[in-house]
Design a protein around this motif. Structure first.
Motif, PDB file in Angstrom:
ATOM      1  N   THR A 112      -0.213   1.130   7.745  1.00 27.84           N
ATOM      2  CA  THR A 112      -0.724  -0.150   7.246  1.00 27.84           C
ATOM      3  C   THR A 112      -2.142  -0.458   7.708  1.00 27.84           C
ATOM      4  N   GLN A 113      -2.610   0.187   8.821  1.00 28.76           N
ATOM      5  CA  GLN A 113      -3.884  -0.245   9.395  1.00 28.76           C
ATOM      6  C   GLN A 113      -4.857   0.856   9.788  1.00 28.76           C
ATOM      7  N   THR A 114      -4.384   2.055  10.140  1.00 27.20           N
ATOM      8  CA  THR A 114      -5.317   2.994  10.779  1.00 27.20           C
ATOM      9  C   THR A 114      -5.344   4.402  10.203  1.00 27.20           C
ATOM     10  N   ILE A 115      -4.564   4.714   9.181  1.00 30.63           N
ATOM     11  CA  ILE A 115      -4.429   6.109   8.761  1.00 30.63           C
ATOM     12  C   ILE A 115      -5.752   6.702   8.287  1.00 30.63           C
ATOM     13  N   PHE A 116      -6.617   5.874   7.699  1.00 31.95           N
ATOM     14  CA  PHE A 116      -7.952   6.329   7.308  1.00 31.95           C
ATOM     15  C   PHE A 116      -8.939   5.774   8.327  1.00 31.95           C
ATOM     16  N   SER A 117      -9.099   6.509   9.421  1.00 30.18           N
ATOM     17  CA  SER A 117      -9.832   5.961  10.564  1.00 30.18           C
ATOM     18  C   SER A 117     -11.170   6.632  10.809  1.00 30.18           C
ATOM     19  N   SER A 118     -11.621   7.497   9.900  1.00 27.29           N
ATOM     20  CA  SER A 118     -12.904   8.158  10.113  1.00 27.29           C
ATOM     21  C   SER A 118     -14.075   7.297   9.643  1.00 27.29           C
ATOM     22  N   LYS A 158      -8.588   1.816   8.065  1.00 24.42           N
ATOM     23  CA  LYS A 158      -7.845   1.196   6.975  1.00 24.42           C
ATOM     24  C   LYS A 158      -6.469   1.833   6.868  1.00 24.42           C
ATOM     25  N   GLY A 159      -5.529   1.056   6.358  1.00 24.97           N
ATOM     26  CA  GLY A 159      -4.215   1.590   6.054  1.00 24.97           C
ATOM     27  C   GLY A 159      -4.201   2.221   4.678  1.00 24.97           C
ATOM     28  N   MET A 160      -3.056   2.736   4.276  1.00 27.32           N
ATOM     29  CA  MET A 160      -2.940   3.431   2.990  1.00 27.32           C
ATOM     30  C   MET A 160      -2.427   2.516   1.884  1.00 27.32           C
TER      31      MET A 160
END
Length: 422
Positions: free
Chosen positions: A140-146, A151-153
């Protein structure tokens, strides 16, 4: 393909509306976002039972998750083919269950459950740590963290719910060692249940945590199947579980008649050298042990995901519990594993103390001990709890090897280079 009326727009809704996925269903999109994420790839170097990379045949979190996903899909196919409650146009979506199974361990930190216990102890004053809660945080919050801002998915409601094994917030059971969500995750609970929180209907703790969608129930049994069987296989390969160790354990274990029978069967399999074949066949037995039972609750009128309970054959449950018992006594309680857990605990404590002493004391501007984006997020965070959570996210995302290398970079004067990836 016939339209599946088991799911409605309520189940496929996302927090932020998106355009139609075209040739993919919303649940296929959820699954694909997991597979192509860095968080999923890092599972290849995280401990399942034995430390990742020690030998090439032990399971890692990644191979375990793949096995769980296969079992979960097979349970869906079995139920569709055998249950009188399902049909070709009304069935549990195997893509959704596969996504839940692939994602179920994304929140696990390095060094398995030992790492989870250590991080919870270190985060006690800042909202705690729990592997399942961290999985929810990742998706929900960190999967796209680069990117500059993690951001979450943007998962669907049904997928988010399918990963949510526990519904109790930490403040509702403040002394809990595990099996809770972070207090700040209450808005996601509210979204999943359309504002009517399950804590309005169930007591916090066991009763509340057992309120699960059918997809979550299938994921949980697929997980139980994989680790109750495959921990035994890995334990035998690693020579923790041998004929001699089983005999010595059984002599002092006060086993009942059923357990004694299961012990004899296990020893025969080891004696005959047929472990992989027999335990692979047992997976099919555990799948065909499943059936659906209708269930009435406050959500069953709103979503078919809450109209059914998964029932497991009692003899199969008994066997699974026995195998878990053997693994705990002969593998997890062994001096070899306890020595490693002691070292892992020491290592994670040193990592967390280094970061927290630097950033939580307000000196984050002087040294950048964290990667650039993470450093900036911690410095900008408004409260110590928010700073600690970001530090915890960083540590929890590490692979076993990366955690070891990072600790050595921070503390070992003879280790590390200016060109190392951090």
């Amino acid at each position: 393909m016939k339209h599946n009326i088991f799911y409605t727009d309520f189940d496929t809704e996302r927090i932020t509306p998106e355009a139609d996925g075209g040739y993919r269903t919303p649940f296929q999109q959820d699954r694909d976002r997991i597979i192509h994420s860095g968080a999923f790839r890092r599972l290849q170097s995280k401990t399942q039972v034995f430390i990742s990379g020690e030998y090439d045949f032990y399971r890692t979190r990644l191979t375990h998750s793949i096995e769980v996903a296969q079992i979960g899909r097979s349970i869906c196919n079995y139920l569709k083919a055998t249950s009188p409650h399902l049909s070709d146009t009304y069935y549990i979506d195997p893509d959704l269950v596969e996504a839940a199974c692939l994602a179920h361990d994304l929140g696990h930190p390095p060094f398995g459950h030992a790492g989870e216990r250590t991080l919870h102890k270190l985060m006690r004053d800042y909202g705690g740590f729990e592997g399942n809660a961290q999985t929810l945080r990742v998706i929900t919050q960190t999967i796209f963290s680069s990117t500059d801002t993690p951001k979450g998915m943007n998962p669907t409601r049904a997928f988010m719910d399918s990963t949510m094994k526990y519904k109790t917030l930490l403040h509702q059971t403040p002394d809990a060692k595990n099996h809770f969500l972070y207090d700040e995750q209450e808005p996601y609970l509210a979204f999943v249940f359309d504002g009517d929180l399950p804590s309005n209907h169930f007591s916090p703790g066991k009763a509340l945590n057992e309120f699960r969608s059918i997809e979550c129930q299938i994921m949980d049994w697929a997980d139980d199947t994989a680790y109750s069987l495959m921990d035994i296989v890995d334990g035998i390969h690693a020579r923790f579980i041998t004929l001699e160790s089983l005999e010595n354990w059984a002599a002092n274990a006060s086993l009942n008649a059923t357990e004694q029978k299961l012990l004899r069967q296990l020893m025969r399999v080891i004696r005959e050298g047929d472990v992989e074949h027999v335990f692979a066949r047992k997976i099919g037995d555990y799948i065909s042990a499943c059936q659906l039972e209708q269930w009435e609750n406050y959500m069953s009128a709103k979503s078919n995901r809450y109209r059914f309970k998964l029932q497991i054959d009692k003899s199969v449950q008994t066997e699974a519990r026995f195998f878990k018992k053997v693994a705990v006594e002969l593998v997890f309680k062994s001096p070899q594993l306890h020595q490693l857990e002691y070292k892992w605990n020491f290592l994670l404590e040193k990592l967390f103390r280094a970061y927290s002493a630097h950033y939580l004391a307000g000196h984050g501007e002087s040294f950048k001990l964290l990667p650039e984006n993470t450093h900036r997020l911690v410095v900008q965070a408004a409260t110590p709890a928010e700073k600690a959570r970001i530090i915890c996210d960083h540590i929890a995302s590490m692979t076993d090897g990366f955690a070891i290398r990072t600790t050595r970079r921070l503390y070992d004067p003879d280790f590390g280079s200016i060109v190392d990836l951090i």
